[in-house]
Design a protein around this motif. Structure first.
Motif, mmCIF file in Angstrom:
data_model
loop_
_atom_site.group_PDB
_atom_site.id
_atom_site.type_symbol
_atom_site.label_atom_id
_atom_site.label_comp_id
_atom_site.label_asym_id
_atom_site.label_seq_id
_atom_site.Cartn_x
_atom_site.Cartn_y
_atom_site.Cartn_z
ATOM 1 N N VAL A 42 1.027 -1.186 -0.001
ATOM 2 C CA VAL A 42 -0.024 -0.049 -0.153
ATOM 3 C C VAL A 42 0.792 1.470 -0.158
ATOM 4 N N SER A 43 1.794 1.233 0.927
ATOM 5 C CA SER A 43 2.787 2.629 0.996
ATOM 6 C C SER A 43 3.496 2.652 -0.251
ATOM 7 N N SER A 44 3.825 1.732 -1.094
ATOM 8 C CA SER A 44 4.376 1.821 -2.336
ATOM 9 C C SER A 44 3.586 2.490 -3.399
ATOM 10 N N LEU A 45 2.476 1.956 -3.496
ATOM 11 C CA LEU A 45 1.476 2.661 -4.468
ATOM 12 C C LEU A 45 1.042 3.760 -4.274
ATOM 13 N N ASN A 88 -2.491 9.498 4.021
ATOM 14 C CA ASN A 88 -2.037 10.561 2.876
ATOM 15 C C ASN A 88 -1.599 9.994 1.455
ATOM 16 N N GLY A 89 -2.126 10.609 0.543
ATOM 17 C CA GLY A 89 -1.920 10.430 -0.868
ATOM 18 C C GLY A 89 -2.962 9.257 -1.304
ATOM 19 N N ALA A 90 -4.015 9.081 -0.704
ATOM 20 C CA ALA A 90 -5.205 8.394 -1.105
ATOM 21 C C ALA A 90 -5.859 9.017 -2.500
ATOM 22 N N PRO A 91 -6.220 7.997 -3.315
ATOM 23 C CA PRO A 91 -6.852 8.329 -4.557
ATOM 24 C C PRO A 91 -7.860 9.468 -4.334
#
Length: 525
Positions: A312-315, A334-337
């Protein structure tokens, strides 16, 4: 003859009188009454016991009569979810993690849980489909620290791990008691090594000591208690280094009395099927390597990302933390679509280490006239209030200890939260209340944001506690509590209260009672 007898001296009658007075007295009335009362009580007890057995037996038979019968298929109730699994609640089935369910309104969410187990532990399980809302609560893995041979170790993450540990201990004792086992092999089989001197490692060492010394030894008379050895390898100078110094010294002294071998300032270098290798430094600063023969090694030296969290962190963008998923002050990833709402709680997540959110909150509190800026008077008032808050002795000065507490609280805002159960529990309750506040009335749509309905998550440190063989230690931050039997029962009561429902509390209490009377269960299942 009668006249002659009558004319005899009165003293002649004395022996006859004495003969009659020497006879045993007749039973008194009170003794007979007591005997009758005792007989009545005994009869009542027997009758009441028989009546109780009849009543209980009748109840069981009636219960079984209603439960174990043939029901016609037309009368079997069918759950609506079985007929319409894709339609549930006004929001059409968003999915949430298990740790949030206790505070949610039933019917608003359709929960999908995928797991190979039919039970839960403190670690919430993983939902593996993405809907409107997703809560990631998958926990963490053990940190390897680059040590080789961890495949020869046990870990303590699940119920299966605990069962495997108990089976290995029993197997070791059985093999050690065989007449064909050599003295060297016997020593290795009865040697137990715990890597890590934190709460998990110390509690496991205490439980293994109790299990071996109080229960198993009674079934293996050919093994002496002195032959069993327990070793704890700690990389720091003291065990329980996250607790106060007083607690750490108490734990070390109690371990010494129980003859538990504490190896501090040491690092594990490798683990083989038969030995544990570790290194220390001597007085000259030179590295020395040591070895402990053992057939049981527990690895408990910190946490790391599990494969799912790493994926998940890498994506996702803006994910730079090496041990967890970064979330904001409302526990959103953080950084969710865009358009998706992802949350992460527990050991797999860490709140971003930025003071900006807390600084804005401070500005809002200091701005008394709500003009969007802080003047000198408002700033002086805020500083004075902060000063009074930490000036515990009210002497208009901050001692080093008071200043340390102030800096410690500031540090709590910029450092990661501890990987403990109470952090995950507070985050789960916070998230449940957050979604409960945003729940719309039937027929309406939710438009409120998380910021509009709730303030940022704030962790409240309640206590840390550890069991140390018929004793327990509590760390309340500024104060510590150390004790024997009373502290142990306090420790048990806290964990008893943390169970999910009354059924599990009753089962746990029954288990403790059975253990106290008959000892541990030594079966393999």
């Amino acid at each position: 003859m009668a006249r002659v007898c009558d004319l005899r001296p009165r003293s002649c009658l004395v022996p006859r009188i004495r003969r009659y007075t020497s006879l045993p007295p007749l039973p008194s009335t009170s003794l007979l009454q007591k005997s009758k009362t005792a007989a009545k009580v005994t009869g009542f007890l027997c009758l009441s016991s028989a009546l109780g057995i009849v009543v209980v037996g009748t109840g069981i038979l009636a219960h079984d009569a209603f439960i174990y019968n043939d029901r016609h298929v037309d009368r079997v109730p069918v759950n609506s979810l079985a007929l319409h699994p894709d339609h549930c609640g006004p929001k059409n089935c968003p999915t949430l993690a298990m740790g949030v369910l206790q505070t949610l309104h039933p019917g608003d969410y359709h929960v999908i849980l995928v797991s190979s187990d039919t039970y839960t532990t403190f670690t919430p399980l993983l939902p593996c489909e993405l809907y409107d809302k997703l809560v990631i609560a998958v926990g963490s893995s053990s940190s390897t620290h680059g040590v080789s041979g961890l495949g020869n170790c046990f870990q303590l993450k699940t119920i299966g791990d605990a069962q495997s540990i108990r089976r290995r201990i029993m197997d070791n004792f059985e093999m050690a008691s065989l007449p064909t086992t050599s003295a060297e092999e016997r020593k290795r089989l009865l040697s137990f090594v715990i890597c890590g001197g934190g709460p998990t490692g110390i509690e496991t060492a205490a439980e293994i000591y109790d299990f071996c010394q109080e229960d198993i030894m009674n079934y293996f008379p050919k093994i002496r208690r002195e032959e069993v050895s327990i070793h704890v390898i700690q990389s720091r100078d003291h065990i329980l280094n996250t607790y106060s110094e007083k607690i750490s010294k108490f734990a070390e002294n109690k371990s010494a009395r129980d003859e538990v071998d504490l190896i501090t300032s040491a690092r594990v270098a490798g683990i083989t099927p038969t030995h544990v290798l570790y290194t220390t430094r001597n007085a000259n600063g030179e590295t020395e390597q040591h070895s402990i023969p053992s057939n049981f090694v527990l690895w408990s030296t910190g946490i790391a990302m599990n494969p799912f969290t790493q994926r998940v962190s890498s994506l996702l963008p803006n994910q730079v933390h090496k041990k967890a998923i970064e979330v904001d002050s409302h526990l959103r990833v953080n950084g969710a679509p865009k358009g998706e709402v992802y949350y992460a709680i527990g050991d797999c997540a860490t709140i971003e280490t930025s003071l900006l959110g807390h600084f804005l909150s401070l500005v809002g509190e200091a701005d008394k006239n709500k003009d969007g800026k802080i003047d000198m008077g408002e700033w002086e008032y805020t500083v004075k209030e902060l000063f009074r808050l930490y000036d515990s002795d009210a002497d208009n000065s901050l001692t080093l200890n008071e200043l340390f507490l102030l800096l410690q609280d500031v540090g709590n805002y910029i450092t990661s939260l501890p990987a403990t159960a109470q952090v995950a529990a507070q985050q789960g309750k916070y998230l449940g209340k957050l979604h409960k506040a945003t729940r719309a009335a039937p027929g309406q749509h939710v438009t409120a944001t998380d910021e509009q309905v709730s303030s940022p998550f704030k962790y409240l440190h309640l206590r840390t506690l550890t069991y140390i063989r018929n004793a327990a230690v509590f760390d309340f931050g500024k104060q510590s509590f150390i004790g024997g039997l009373v502290a142990m029962y306090a420790w048990r009561s806290i964990y008893w209260n943390e169970q999910v429902n009354s059924r599990t509390r009753a089962l746990l209490m029954i288990n403790w009672i059975i253990r106290g009377i008959w000892g541990h269960d030594l079966s393999r299942l």
